[in-house]
Each structure stands twice: as C-alpha cells, then as structure tokens.
Design a protein around this motif. Structure first.
Motif, short mmCIF file in Angstrom:
data_model
loop_
_atom_site.label_atom_id
_atom_site.label_comp_id
_atom_site.label_asym_id
_atom_site.label_seq_id
_atom_site.Cartn_x
_atom_site.Cartn_y
_atom_site.Cartn_z
N VAL A 280 -7.12 -71.36 -48.75
CA VAL A 280 -8.02 -72.06 -47.84
C VAL A 280 -7.33 -72.25 -46.50
N ALA A 281 -8.01 -71.89 -45.42
CA ALA A 281 -7.50 -72.16 -44.07
C ALA A 281 -8.03 -73.51 -43.61
N TRP A 282 -7.26 -74.17 -42.76
CA TRP A 282 -7.60 -75.54 -42.34
C TRP A 282 -7.82 -75.58 -40.84
N ILE A 283 -8.86 -76.27 -40.43
CA ILE A 283 -9.15 -76.47 -39.01
C ILE A 283 -8.93 -77.94 -38.66
N HIS A 284 -8.17 -78.16 -37.61
CA HIS A 284 -7.87 -79.47 -37.03
C HIS A 284 -6.81 -80.20 -37.85
N ALA A 307 -3.05 -71.59 -43.51
CA ALA A 307 -2.71 -71.79 -42.11
C ALA A 307 -3.56 -72.91 -41.54
N ASN A 308 -3.09 -73.48 -40.43
CA ASN A 308 -3.80 -74.52 -39.70
C ASN A 308 -4.04 -74.01 -38.29
N ASN A 355 -6.15 -63.81 -45.45
CA ASN A 355 -7.02 -63.51 -46.59
C ASN A 355 -7.54 -64.80 -47.24
N ALA A 356 -7.80 -65.80 -46.42
CA ALA A 356 -8.32 -67.07 -46.95
C ALA A 356 -9.73 -66.86 -47.49
#
Length: 428
Positions: A280-284, A307-308, A355-356
C-alpha cells in the motif's frame, strides 16, 4: 510503573512553574530515551531506520540545548544551503510530533485557543505555537519558510517571528509550474544563501553548496533504486520509523546523514526476502499516534507501506548541475505545488514504481490543501484502476481521531484488496 506517564506529569508541573526548567527536563528525557535506544536497540528494525531515529532525536535534543546551532524552517524549505552552513534546521511539524509524544499537547492547544489561533488550523502548528508561547521552545537565531505545500506556514512563521523578534526569510513559490517560476525561485535562493550566511555568521561557499546538492542528488538516486526492491520486498518498520524519512528527505536534505540514510535503505532492502504482504502506498502524513493503526502496520506480515508521497516527491531526480536551479526546480515542480493533477500523477507514478495494490490517503484535519483535494485524488486514482481509501482524522491530536472507526475502515480496505488479489485483479 508507567515511566512515560510519570515523566509527562513532572514535565507538566515544571512547565507551569518554570518553562526553562521544563525545557531542560524535556532535553534530559530525550537524552535518556536516545541512550536507551542505543544500548537496547529494537533489532526488528533495519539499521537504516534505527539510524534515522537517532538522527532525528539528536536534532530534537540540539534544538533544546544548543538552539544557536539550529534554525527554524518549514518542512519544504530546501535544506542544502543550511547543510552547507553547518546549521541544523528543525521544522514545526517535526518538533510537534515529539511534543505530542509527551501527552500534554492539550496544554499547548488550549494556549493557542486563548491567543486567538483558530481551532481549524493544523494541530502540528497549533501545538508548536502553544509550546513557543508557553516559553518551552527556545528562541531560534533565525527562520526560513515558504508557502509551498502548507498553508499553516503563513500564520505560524509571522506569528513566531513577532514572538521571538528574530530575522526571517520567506521563499515565495508561484502557483504556475514553468521555467519563469524556476528562475524566480532560484533568484530567491541566491538571496536565501546570503541571508543564512549573515544570520548564522557562517559564509556559505559555492563549493560547500554544490557538495550538499550533489549529496542530495545521490541520496535521491539511492532512494529511487531502493523503490525498485519495494515491488516485492519490504523493510520491517513502524509508522513512526517511516515518518523519520519525511524529515530526512526535506529539511535535512543535503546532509551527510540523509545520504547515509538512503544508502542504508538500499543496502538493507537488498538483503530482504520477497514477501506476499499487501503493498500500500501512502499519501500525506502518517498518523503514528493512532494506537490501532500503529499496531496494524508495525512489523506486519499482512500489509506494508511501500512509499509516502512526501518523501517520494522530495527524492525526485535532479535535472540540473546548477545548485540554485536544481533546488528551485524541485520546489516549483513539486507535486505539492500547483493544480491537484500534479499530485495525482505523482501518486500514480509512486504506485507504479512500487507495484502498490492500493493507496491510503490521510486527510489530516486542519490541512485544507489535502482535505480539499482528497476526493479529487481518490476519484482520479480509482478511475486509473488504483483502489484508494480516504482516512479523515488528526495526525497529531488524538482528540480529533476516532481510533476504532479508522481501524474498521482500514480493515475493510485490506479485505477488499485481498479479495481483488484472489480474483487476479489487475490495475489498468
């Protein structure tokens, strides 16, 4: 005995009686915690993440004990000129994260309310402003800030400049993402270097600045290479350990510590075995104060963060050998500048690079920019075949974060991703 709670109560009493004494006591606590971490490190964490924790803790201690060797800076200020001057910058967000760990953040939030600061303002900024007004935070020698990304800066830094009566330099980043804007910002960065040299009484040579920018370019390259491994491997960690990357990639840009950190990430992840955990990629921002989410993402075999976007955007490839143009372009063409489409494109590329299988967007309460854009980002990513979950809560003030509800929504999202994987679902 809960030693942390005891420490928090003592700190609160000292703050009410003598803020300077409370500051020394807080520094003592941070020193003790750092020493404990060095003697009994968490061996579950890879060496690079333990190193990052030590670097940031060392910075927090210096802020309290040797403020003359630091400066206050907003998170998106380029750190290379400060690194070239041998000045350690600290951000409002970084220190508020540590203050929130003392569990007396309500004192600082109440203080800002008494001073007329709106409660809708970012809690990271409100906590720091309250700590400064309470006398806990020492006077910095100078400040550097920008309008990039965070609207809270435009209230916090003028307020603190007046409170401390110290010089401040402001970097104006135009909304438009073009070469005229790059030239405009580059000119300001020339003047920033002069300002820092004068304020710190340390001349910044072109050689030192170029060396700092070159270190950051190598750090960005190492970080990008480490992402290639993230497609099938993961580094064990926690939300807190991942948050350190935000500070190292931003205000500490250009330092040897950041270069060591990214080189360590690359080395550590190359040794990890493949994993079947959800990616899972993370935003903020990451809500490292939330007990349930912190437990869910810590050393998990089921899910990990690839990643963030704050870190991913910071470690973008450098396009110019001219240090001023390189730094200016990174600010102007940041995913956090201009229209929301830039942030959407950044998020999609981050997903592709790692590849999230999905994205979690944390709409931090008080961050108008992210909250306002969150629905647009989710809809655009899902239209591109990327499942996206919005979490609306507060990254620093637990009073605004319904822990149980957050956990329920993340669990449901994970089950949906797992079902999609079982059905062989592919992103478009």
């Amino acid at each position: 005995m809960d030693y942390i709670s005891v420490f928090d109560r003592i700190l609160q009493k000292k703050l009410e009686r003598d803020p300077a004494e409370a500051r020394r006591f807080l520094a003592f606590g941070y020193r003790a915690y750092r020493r404990l971490g060095r003697i009994f490190p968490d061996r579950r964490l890879p060496e690079s993440k333990r190193f990052a924790a030590d670097v940031v803790m060392r910075l927090m201690i210096k802020v309290l004990t040797k403020p003359e060797e630091t400066c206050m800076a907003s998170l998106f200020v380029p750190g290379e000129p400060l690194a070239a001057a041998g000045i350690l910058p600290y951000s409002v967000e970084a220190f508020s994260s540590y203050l929130a760990g003392t569990h007396i953040e309500k004192l600082f939030l109440d203080r800002t309310s008494e001073d007329g600061v709106p409660e809708t303002m970012c809690s990271f900024h409100r906590i720091f402003d309250g700590a400064a007004a309470s006398g806990l935070m020492p006077k910095p020698p100078f400040m550097v800030y920008t309008n990039l990304a965070c609207d809270g800066n435009m209230m916090t830094f003028p307020y603190l400049k007046e409170l401390y009566k110290v010089p401040a330099f402001y970097i104006d980043v135009p909304w438009d993402r073009n070469e005229d804007a790059v030239a405009y910002v580059a000119d300001q960065l020339h003047r920033m270097v002069e300002f820092v040299s004068d304020s710190a009484h340390r001349k910044i040579t072109e050689e030192a600045l170029q060396a700092a920018v070159s270190r950051e370019a190598q750090a960005a390259a190492d970080y990008r290479e480490h992402l290639r491994y993230q497609r099938e491997r993961c580094l064990p960690g926690t939300m807190t350990s991942d948050m350190y990357g935000v500070f190292l990639s931003r205000i500490l840009a250009g330092t040897r510590d950041t270069a060591s950190y990214t080189a360590g990430l690359l080395q550590d992840i190359s040794r990890e075995p493949a994993t079947d955990a959800l990616r899972v990629a993370w935003i903020h921002l990451m809500p490292f104060m939330q007990p349930s989410l912190r437990k869910l993402f810590s050393f998990s075999d089921r899910i990990y963060l690839t990643a963030n976007d704050i870190v991913y955007d910071a470690f973008r490839p450098f396009r110019s050998k001219d240090p001023y143009e390189a730094m200016a372009a990174r600010m102007v063409y940041s995913a956090f500048n201009g229209k929301t489409e830039a942030r959407i494109d950044c998020a999609e590329q981050m997903v592709r690079d790692t590849n999230a299988e999905g994205v979690i967007l944390f709409a931090h309460w008080g961050c108008r920019t992210t909250i306002g854009a969150s629905g647009l980002i989710r809809d655009a990513l899902e239209a591109r075949g990327i499942p996206t979950l919005i979490l609306e809560a507060d990254g620093c003030n637990p009073a605004n974060s319904p822990d149980g509800q957050l956990m329920t929504r993340v669990e449901a999202f994970m089950e949906m991703l797992e079902e999609k994987r079982r059905q062989g679902g592919k992103m478009r």
